[in-house]
Motif scaffolding. Sequence first.
Motif, PDB file in Angstrom:
ATOM      1  N   CYS A  14       0.818  -1.216   0.000  1.00 32.85           N
ATOM      2  CA  CYS A  14       0.000   0.000   0.000  1.00 32.85           C
ATOM      3  C   CYS A  14       0.853   1.267   0.000  1.00 32.85           C
ATOM      4  O   CYS A  14       0.340   2.362  -0.218  1.00 32.85           O
ATOM      5  N   VAL A  19      -2.120   2.466  -6.908  1.00 33.54           N
ATOM      6  CA  VAL A  19      -3.329   1.651  -6.860  1.00 33.54           C
ATOM      7  C   VAL A  19      -4.334   2.288  -7.811  1.00 33.54           C
ATOM      8  O   VAL A  19      -5.034   3.233  -7.467  1.00 33.54           O
ATOM      9  N   CYS A  59      -0.860   4.978   0.161  1.00 30.15           N
ATOM     10  CA  CYS A  59      -2.306   5.056   0.022  1.00 30.15           C
ATOM     11  C   CYS A  59      -2.920   5.811   1.197  1.00 30.15           C
ATOM     12  O   CYS A  59      -2.588   5.552   2.362  1.00 30.15           O
ATOM     13  N   CYS A  72      -6.270  -1.153   6.731  1.00 27.84           N
ATOM     14  CA  CYS A  72      -6.888  -0.395   5.646  1.00 27.84           C
ATOM     15  C   CYS A  72      -8.196   0.169   6.182  1.00 27.84           C
ATOM     16  O   CYS A  72      -9.070  -0.589   6.629  1.00 27.84           O
ATOM     17  N   ARG A  78     -12.532  -1.759  -0.549  1.00 25.97           N
ATOM     18  CA  ARG A  78     -11.319  -1.612  -1.353  1.00 25.97           C
ATOM     19  C   ARG A  78     -11.548  -2.017  -2.813  1.00 25.97           C
ATOM     20  O   ARG A  78     -12.472  -2.755  -3.125  1.00 25.97           O
ATOM     21  N   CYS A  82      -6.688  -4.018  -5.078  1.00 30.07           N
ATOM     22  CA  CYS A  82      -6.295  -4.447  -3.733  1.00 30.07           C
ATOM     23  C   CYS A  82      -6.798  -5.859  -3.429  1.00 30.07           C
ATOM     24  O   CYS A  82      -6.082  -6.670  -2.840  1.00 30.07           O
TER      25      CYS A  82
END
Length: 119
Positions: A14, A19, A59, A72, A78, A82
């Motif tokens: 992350c 992403v 992230c 997260c 997500r 991910c």
Amino acid sequence: MVEPNPCMTCGACCASFRVSFYWGETDAASGGLVPAHLTEAIAPHRVAMLGTNQAKPHCIALQGVVGECVSCTIYALRSSTCREFSASWEHGEPNPTCDRARANYGLPPIPEPLTQPFV
């Protein structure tokens, strides 16, 4: 015996890669889940999580300290990017991309488990 999930103390993926995913996965589209306010447009039909489209990605949804304890903040919401990323040995095989992200933070590769995969 089930191994603890090493991702809970890692988070390197992350904080190593962009992403990006189809904008329709955001809640700006019918049926989308990813909070759109946590993304930025990178192409006409693609977005990236805020913080990941830069030289040193991190992230915005990653909480905690990489390599120590992370989570997260939008885990249930997500993106497919991910959801599809697998930690090394999660499915019985190494993931060189996971290993590379961990190396970015001075973390060793996840060792091959001697028991069943982690949960």
